[in-house]
Design an enzyme around this catalytic site. Sequence first.
Site, PDB file in Angstrom:
ATOM      1  N   ASP A 139       0.819  -1.204   0.000  1.00 21.11           N
ATOM      2  CA  ASP A 139       0.000   0.000   0.000  1.00 21.11           C
ATOM      3  C   ASP A 139       0.854   1.255   0.000  1.00 21.11           C
ATOM      4  OD1 ASP A 139      -2.324  -1.460  -0.051  1.00 21.11           O
ATOM      5  OD2 ASP A 139      -2.570  -1.464   2.130  1.00 21.11           O
ATOM      6  N   CYS A 140       2.021   1.188   0.646  1.00 24.19           N
ATOM      7  CA  CYS A 140       2.919   2.354   0.682  1.00 24.19           C
ATOM      8  C   CYS A 140       3.685   2.520  -0.633  1.00 24.19           C
ATOM      9  CB  CYS A 140       3.914   2.218   1.827  1.00 24.19           C
ATOM     10  SG  CYS A 140       3.187   2.247   3.468  1.00 24.19           S
TER      11      CYS A 140
END
Length: 392
Positions: A139-140
């Site tokens: 997600d990052c």
Amino acid sequence: MRTIPEINQKINDGSVTVWTVEETKVNVAELGLEAATKAVDVVTTGTFEPMESSGAIINLGHTDPPINIRECYLDGVQAYAGFGAVDLYLGASQAVSNNRWGDTAENNDITSERGGGHVISTLIAGKSVNLRAIGQVSDCYPRSTLDISITRDTINQFYLFNPRNLYQNFIVGVNSSDRPLLTYLGPLQPFLGNAVYANAGALSPMLNDPQMQTIGIGSRLFVGGAPGYIAWEGTQHFPLQKRLPNGTPVGPSATVALIGDAKQMQPEWVRGCYFTGYGPSLMLGVGVPIPVLDEAVLQKCAVEDKDILAPVIDFSIPRRVRPSFGLVSYQQLKSGRLTINGSRVRTAPLSSLYLGRKVATTLKDWIIQGKFQLSEPVAPLPRQTAFLPQNN
């Protein structure tokens, strides 16, 4: 007695006296130790030689969308990406990869003789390098791949961090077998056809301060044409090597880890190289200023090639401990010939004595012009470290 702050003040006001290490040896012989010590403030040393235990830290800066790099190749040479999303470490002796990500030979004129040292020197020369990377998606960091060109001006940090440089003395390689040997000293001809030595002898920085009285962690020096520092003891640091009465070791001894800003370095002093049958490496110019704090310091700087010895090692025996033909002086090595078992053997240096002298002269000019000041070590280099080989 002098102090480093006093010497730096003389650098600031333009009254400092600096001699190269070769000038020092001549002047001490002519003036005497006491008069020479009163006359000079700094002695500059230099070497230009292969330093394969070297490499570059590179921070690319974050892409958009961001990538967390876990596999990366620079002009086909694999870099280590096991820390930080876009932090890389490129080893000078890493060779071009043969896998699909490293297969960029057609576009970049890469041969099997190219390695990390060549990529580092290409970046220092201001040229572009192809970067291909695979990312760990999260997600990052949603990006999975990256294929771009970079230069030293388009990346954030680019500095050399070299785990082992500036060997305090080394060995002389020969080959008594009946076939040529391709080694980290270069080709060794059969039947004692040649002898190769890797240290600059009386020019070499660490041999002019053999007990490391002025050289320590935090010492400022010339690295690749830019200011740098001794960051730590080097790997395989072995100050307990046997020594002559003048303090110089009779084989590989102390080493240092160096750090310096590659964005300031100059192509003349950082060059990729390749040893046939062995692999890539990096030729690096390093110069160490020695502050003349007292007569004892200058006396060590007056050491001559005839008073420094190195072991002649036979590479024909493929073991960690190889046979030795005894010790030979650097005066004999630099004469171009030595005698082994009654035979005359040609000698050649792996380091460039010409460029080593030029490093010392360049550093001298920097100091006289007020461009370079000395730093006091924040801690001494260890003096009791033993060398621990693996016994398997």
